[in-house]
Scaffold this active site. Sequence first.
Site, short mmCIF file in Angstrom:
data_model
loop_
_atom_site.label_atom_id
_atom_site.label_comp_id
_atom_site.label_asym_id
_atom_site.label_seq_id
_atom_site.Cartn_x
_atom_site.Cartn_y
_atom_site.Cartn_z
N LYS A 116 0.83 -1.24 0.00
CA LYS A 116 0.00 0.00 0.00
C LYS A 116 0.85 1.26 0.00
O LYS A 116 0.51 2.24 -0.65
CB LYS A 116 -0.95 0.01 1.19
N GLU A 140 -5.05 -5.50 -5.16
CA GLU A 140 -6.21 -5.66 -4.28
C GLU A 140 -5.81 -5.82 -2.82
O GLU A 140 -6.44 -5.27 -1.91
CB GLU A 140 -7.02 -6.89 -4.72
N GLY A 145 -6.88 -6.13 3.07
CA GLY A 145 -6.55 -7.57 2.99
C GLY A 145 -7.46 -8.36 2.07
O GLY A 145 -7.51 -8.11 0.86
N GLY A 198 0.36 -10.35 17.97
CA GLY A 198 0.98 -10.23 16.64
C GLY A 198 0.24 -9.31 15.69
O GLY A 198 0.58 -9.23 14.51
N LYS A 216 -3.98 3.66 2.59
CA LYS A 216 -5.13 2.94 2.05
C LYS A 216 -6.22 3.92 1.62
O LYS A 216 -6.89 3.73 0.60
CB LYS A 216 -5.65 1.96 3.11
N GLY A 314 -3.04 -10.48 7.85
CA GLY A 314 -2.73 -11.89 8.11
C GLY A 314 -2.29 -12.57 6.82
O GLY A 314 -2.67 -12.16 5.71
N1 HSE Z 1 -1.08 -3.32 9.79
C1 HSE Z 1 -2.27 -3.43 9.00
C2 HSE Z 1 -3.47 -3.53 9.90
C3 HSE Z 1 -2.27 -4.63 8.10
O1 HSE Z 1 -3.35 -3.58 11.12
O2 HSE Z 1 -4.57 -3.55 9.37
C4 HSE Z 1 -1.51 -4.44 6.85
O3 HSE Z 1 -2.05 -3.44 6.05
#
Ligand code: HSE
Length: 443
Positions: A116, A140, A145, A198, A216, A314
Site C-alpha cells: 500500500k 487488491e 486484505g 501479533g 489505504k 494476516g
Molecule cells: N497493519 C495493517 C493492519 C495490516 O493492522 O490492518 C496491513 O495493512
Amino acid sequence: MARRTSDNSTIRVALLGCGNVGLALYELLAEPQNKQALFQRTGLTFEVVGIAVSSLKRKRSDADWFDASLLTTNAAALVVREDVDVVVEVMGGIDETLPLFEKALKSGSSVVSANKALLARHGRALARLAFNHGADLRYEAAVAGAVPILRVLRDALSGEQVTRVMGIVNGTTNFILSLMDHEGVAYGDALAEAQRLGYAEKDPTADVEGYDAASKAAILASLAFDCKVSAAEVSREGITQVSAEDVAFARQLGYAVKLLAIAEVLEGTELSVRVQPTMVPAAHPLASVDGAFNAVFVEGEACGELMLYGRGAGGKPTASAVLGDLVEVARSMHRGGAPDVPLSPRTMVKRPIAQISSAFYLTLDVADQPGVLAKVTEVFGQHGVSIRSMEQVGLGDEARLVFVTHRALEGAMSATIKQLRRLKVVDRVGTLLRVIENGEGNS
Ligand code: HSE
C-alpha cells in the site's frame, strides 16, 4: 512491448518476499491439493519459478511442496527473467522495491502487489508504465486484505457516481479500540495485547498514528473518484489520544469509536480524504465491525449504500487477495486480452481540512468553580461552534466537561481549542473526536 506468455495455460510467477503472505501464497499455488483445485477452477497452472528473499539462511518451510532451490537473493535479476510472466511482490518497502516494479513492467511482466505504501505514492505512474508496456498492475491486497473492495470500485462500480467511501481499514487500531470498548482497558494495555497477539508491530507508529490507513485512504480515493491522491495529501490523526473514558463515554452516548478512512466528494468537484478517530452511531453498519476486522462502506448516486467486510490482514487472507489478482491477470493473458487502459485522472481540488464540517466530541478538564462553564461555552460561541450536549463528571477539585457540538468547520473547532488552551480555568484539553450524526451516511 507485447506481453509474454509461456503457453496458453501455464503462468510463470516470480515471487518477491517469502514472509507470512509470501509463504501462504506459495502454499496456495504449490501445495498439490491447492494446485489441483486452482487448476479445476481456472483451467490454469501457476508455476513459481523463483522466490526473492533477503537471506537464504532462514528456514522457511519443511513442507514437501516447498522448493528451497527457487530461493534467491537477487530480486533484480529475477524480475527480468525471460521465463517470468507475472511478478508478485509481497516484500514491502518503497525505495528499494520501486525499481523492481519498473524493471518488471518494462520487460512486459505484469505485477501483482500488496504494497500500500508504494502504491499510494507511485500507483498512477506505475499504472501508466504498465499500460505502456502491455502489462497489468493489480493491488487488491494493499487495501483491507481479503476484502475485495478495489475490484468492486474498479469493476462493479465503474459506472457509478461514488460520493463517499468510509472504511475501517486498519485491523490493529480496530482491535485496540474494540478491546478498550468491550473490556474497558486503557489504550496502552490494549496496544500491548495487540502486540502480544501479533497484530501490532513492536514499533506500532504506522498503525496507531494512522499512516497505514492514510495510504489505504489515498488508494481508495484514487480508485473511487478516478483522481490522483497521495498519502501525503491525506489529513491524518491516529488513536493515541483516545482514552478508555472517551470510548466509554461514546458508548454511553450511543456510539462506537472507530478509526475511519474517509474519502468524499464535496459539491461535485472538491475532494476530502482524511483519517480520523470518529464516533460512529451504534446503528451504523461500521459500528459493529469489531476486533481486527476491516470493512468499507460505499455510498453512490445509483447504488445507494453497500458494505464489504472481512479480514484485513494476516498471511492467508492477504494471500487470498493476491491470488485473486494473479488469477485475474492470468485469465487476461490466457485470453490474449489487452491490459487495462488507465483513465486520465480527473482534476479535483482537495478541500483543506479546516473547511470540512463535522460534529465534534471534546473533553476538557476544568476547575470545578462558579462561572467556569460560562467562560468555556463563551469561547465555543465566539467561534460559531454550537453545543449540542454537555455532561459534567466530577474529578475531585476538577470537573471533566464532555461536549458534543452541532456541525461546525474544523477550522472553527481548532480555533476554539486554541483559545480554550489559553483559559486559566482549563487545566487540560482532552480528546477531540469527529461525530457521525445519526442518519448521516446511513439513511
Ligand atoms: N497493519 C495493517 C493492519 C495490516 O493492522 O490492518 C496491513 O495493512
